[in-house]
Design an enzyme around this catalytic site. Structure first.
Site, PDB file in Angstrom:
ATOM      1  N   THR A 149       0.003  -2.310   9.766  1.00 54.43           N
ATOM      2  CA  THR A 149       0.729  -2.714   8.562  1.00 54.43           C
ATOM      3  C   THR A 149       0.570  -1.635   7.495  1.00 54.43           C
ATOM      4  O   THR A 149      -0.249  -0.720   7.626  1.00 54.43           O
ATOM      5  CB  THR A 149       0.205  -4.047   8.000  1.00 54.43           C
ATOM      6  N   CYS A 150       1.342  -1.783   6.431  1.00 54.51           N
ATOM      7  CA  CYS A 150       1.228  -0.928   5.244  1.00 54.51           C
ATOM      8  C   CYS A 150       0.933  -1.797   4.038  1.00 54.51           C
ATOM      9  O   CYS A 150       1.513  -1.627   2.955  1.00 54.51           O
ATOM     10  CB  CYS A 150       2.505  -0.131   5.032  1.00 54.51           C
ATOM     11  N   SER A 151       0.020  -2.715   4.208  1.00 46.52           N
ATOM     12  CA  SER A 151      -0.322  -3.679   3.168  1.00 46.52           C
ATOM     13  C   SER A 151      -1.740  -3.448   2.679  1.00 46.52           C
ATOM     14  O   SER A 151      -2.604  -2.980   3.423  1.00 46.52           O
ATOM     15  CB  SER A 151      -0.188  -5.106   3.707  1.00 46.52           C
ATOM     16  N   ALA A 204       0.815  -1.212   0.000  1.00 40.18           N
ATOM     17  CA  ALA A 204       0.000   0.000   0.000  1.00 40.18           C
ATOM     18  C   ALA A 204       0.849   1.262   0.000  1.00 40.18           C
ATOM     19  O   ALA A 204       0.307   2.361   0.131  1.00 40.18           O
ATOM     20  CB  ALA A 204      -0.932   0.010   1.216  1.00 40.18           C
TER      21      ALA A 204
END
Length: 746
Positions: A463-465, A405
């Site tokens: 998270t950065c997903s 992301a």
């Protein structure tokens, strides 16, 4: 050929422009560093600043190409032998050359990442131009050829003009090789664009990669205020005095302006091109304003809102020293009143290399944080009874994720100590299933272990997903397993966790959060990178609200009321029995404590004295009577003597003892009496009704008749009462005439 070359020159590639902007950004950073050095002579506390002097069209130093080639060698896509056009050798996992300069290090990764994006196109150019076939290079040097070819075409096949301090012969050899084939290479690129109908080489990239590339060029700068060294008001004042203007929203950012982030109050947002102006204010060099991606600041802000004063924080996962410092600064600012005992921030650094651990320590120290504690053990090996973690109330999990992301993955991975092995997958716009499953498995282990600490009240997972497998799915599965384990082991309800709304849910941000559940999610846009955040809080002890009837019924079912009732009745019976006994004793005492008042009147005849029996007189009247008539005597018989009811002046007389014994015996069979009785001295006298008591009459009693024999008292008083000055020769005779008659008849 010339026409194609000109056509190639006319069609400028957007990605080429992006790369040029990146290199230009590096150069501008050098310029602003020079300005900062002129403004402040003492920069010993500031971190190392970039010293690259090259421009966008001048190329890079030899050391950058060498580092980029090793990164590419370790991460390039290895094709099957039947489809392999160019061989890069079999060596992988090579050690990276040491590059101390941060900007050179970043430039090398950017170059390697761009080369990975266009690996297919660059290999076609080498084959189509015949340079690889006519003058083949050793396989171990083909990675260097690939990265330098990408930079060569990006500079429109012009030679480097930058000043190089260090010469690497290997790099110079490959550069000469490419310069000899520059015309054929340019023609090959033009043919590839015509063959694939490409307006620019960027069009050959996957759609997801192109969108990220476009968004990354417009991302603003996010910077949080280090409250250990400054305050939000001070920072805003410095910016306004430096010519910055404050706007209300990110959409209004233009020129030299800034705004406050809608989710995190300690974050300021700037246009991307204002980094040089920020350095000129010395806010960055003094560590008062820290540039960091917003997605890294959501977790620390959520932890600070959930932490209680008596608790500590445990950080687990992949993060930089900036994230640790941000968390520690927020907690210290929140509890600055209790400066003696700040909550501690424990950090698991087992996944960090020695260099990363040293960098983290230097960063934390430079930020002014003194409440950070490092844990070298692996998180999975930490026991719930660890003495260091007994005060931990909140755990922040930022595990390694796919970074899918994030629009600028290279910057993010380098800044947050991410997994560089993901560069090849990110360059193609998707993560391999095997890597995704490996990431999810590790994330699941971290959440499961975090939920096992009995004193932890909240777990923040960030998270950065963009993959649901790494976000909501893994959290739900972990919660289900934790609940099943609690039910199986018979643990109380408060041992379970549940999703709770994050502190950012109330912020006004258009289409920024998922309203379907309690998880907070930011979609990647031109204004921010994407991120996911889940807050898991421990289920509190249930508060039972019952009606009074239900409480009584439940207590009655358990037999509590029976026990209480029996005890109460027993105490009541004891009280009543005690009251009756006290009443009986008081009657006996009143009968035994009848005062005999003998008033002696000094007349001419001593036998005219009379004795009056008075029963149960008030103590106050007795005291007043004794004061008014000093010659009056009051005698009280003590309980247990033979003359308990009456006292006689001659205790040695047998008849008096007998009569007193009979009187006591008769009084024992009499109902309790509280009134004053006057008894006649004659046995034949009629019964005299009881006189009205001065106190409250509790019972109606029948008249009692006492028959007393005539008794003479030659010596009325005992020897011990001689102090009252009564003559021992005095005798007590009944003065009543009727009484005398009664005695004679008897």
């Amino acid at each position: 050929m010339v026409k194609k070359k000109n056509a190639t020159g006319r069609h400028r590639c957007p990605f080429t422009d992006k790369t040029q902007k990146s290199v230009s950004h590096i150069a501008s950073s050098k310029d602003l560093i020079q300005l900062d050095d002129e403004a402040e002579s003492d920069t010993s506390a500031a971190p190392p600043q970039p010293h690259i002097t090259i421009q966008s069209w001048q190329g890079f130093p030899d050391r950058v190409y060498l580092l980029a080639s090793v990164i590419y060698q370790n991460n390039h896509l290895e094709k099957p032998a039947a489809q392999r056009l160019v061989s890069y050798g079999k060596e992988r996992g090579l050690r990276l050359p040491e590059v101390k300069d941060e900007e050179m290090h970043r430039a090398a990764y950017e170059m390697a990442f761009s080369t990975l994006k266009y690996q297919e196109l660059l290999e076609d150019m080498m084959i189509d131009s015949c340079c690889y076939l006519t003058q083949p290079m050793p396989d171990e040097q083909m990675s260097l050829v690939a990265v330098m070819l990408y930079d060569f075409q990006n500079r429109k096949f012009l030679p480097r003009e930058c000043k190089v301090d260090e010469i690497v012969q290997e790099v110079r050899h490959v550069e000469d090789y490419l310069l000899r084939f520059k015309t054929k290479l340019a023609a090959s690129l033009a043919r590839c664009r015509i063959k694939h109908d490409l307006l620019s080489i960027e069009c050959i990239l996957p759609e997801s990669v192109k969108k990220k590339q476009q968004r990354s060029s417009k991302l603003p700068l996010y910077a949080w205020v280090n409250t250990l060294k400054s305050s939000l008001d001070e920072i805003q004042g410095v910016l306004k005095s430096a010519g910055f203007s404050q706007v209300k929203s990110i959409g209004q950012l233009e020129g030299q302006s800034f705004c406050q982030d809608p989710h995190c109050g300690d974050i300021l947002v700037f246009p991307a091109q204002l980094k040089a102006q920020l350095y000129s204010t010395k806010l960055l060099s003094d560590h008062k304003l820290i540039i960091q991606d917003k997605s890294c600041s959501l977790g620390p802000n959520a932890v600070c809102s959930l932490l209680h004063e008596e608790g500590d924080v445990l950080m687990v996962g992949s993060f930089s020293g900036l994230t640790v410092s941000h968390t520690a600064a927020l907690i210290a600012e929140k509890y600055k009143a209790n400066s003696i005992n700040w909550p501690s921030v424990y950090v698991c650094v087992n996944n960090c290399t020695d260099a990363q651990r040293e960098e983290l320590e230097l960063t934390v120290s430079a930020m002014g944080c003194n409440n950070v504690r490092l844990i070298l053990e692996e998180f999975q090996s930490l026991h719930t009874g660890d003495k260091r973690l007994q005060r931990v109330r909140v755990i922040l999990l930022t595990p390694k994720c796919s970074v899918s992301a994030v629009s600028n993955p290279v910057d993010f991975i380098l800044q947050e100590n991410g997994d560089t092995d993901l560069l090849q997958d990110l360059s193609q716009g998707s993560i391999a299933q095997s890597k995704l499953e490996s990431l999810v498995a590790q994330q699941r282990k971290d959440i499961d272990h975090a939920l096992m600490f009995p004193k932890v009240l909240a777990v923040v997972y960030s998270t950065c997903s963009s993959y649901p497998e790494e976000n909501a799915d893994v959290v739900r599965k972990a919660l289900e397993q934790a609940q099943a384990r609690a039910d199986q082991e018979g643990e109380p309800k408060q041992a379970k966790f549940r999703p709770s709304p994050s502190p950012f849910m109330s912020s006004e941000y258009p289409k920024a959060m998922d309203e379907t559940d309690s998880f907070f999610m930011l979609e990647p846009t031109e204004h921010t990178n994407g991120s996911f955040l889940a807050v898991l809080t421990r289920v509190p002890e249930p508060v039972v609200k019952e009606a009074p009837d239900e409480v009584i019924a439940r207590a009655n079912a358990k037999g509590i009321l029976d026990k209480l009732g029996s005890n109460h009745l027993t105490r009541k019976e004891h009280h009543e029995n005690g009251s009756r006994m006290k009443k009986a004793a008081s009657v006996r005492a009143s009968q035994s404590q009848l005062s005999v008042s003998i008033q002696l009147k000094h007349h001419q005849t001593k036998r005219s004295d009379s004795a009056v029996l008075c029963g149960h007189q008030d103590f106050t009247n007795m005291k007043q009577s004794s004061q008014e008539k000093p010659k009056s005597l009051r005698l009280q018989a003590t309980k247990g003597t033979t003359s308990s009811s009456f006292s006689y002046s001659r205790p040695e007389c047998n008849s008096s003892s007998c009569s007193s014994s009979k009187l006591e015996k008769s009084s024992l069979h009499t109902a309790p009496v509280t009134t004053t009785l006057r008894y006649s001295s004659s046995s034949a006298a009629p019964a005299v009704p009881a006189a009205r008591s001065r106190g409250p009459q509790k019972e109606v009693l029948k008249p009692v008749l006492f028959v007393l024999p005539p008794v003479h008292f030659p010596n009325f008083f005992p020897p011990q009462h001689s102090r009252f000055r009564f003559s021992p020769s005095l005798s007590c005779k009944w003065a009543d005439t009727n009484t005398k008659k009664s005695i004679k008849k008897s």
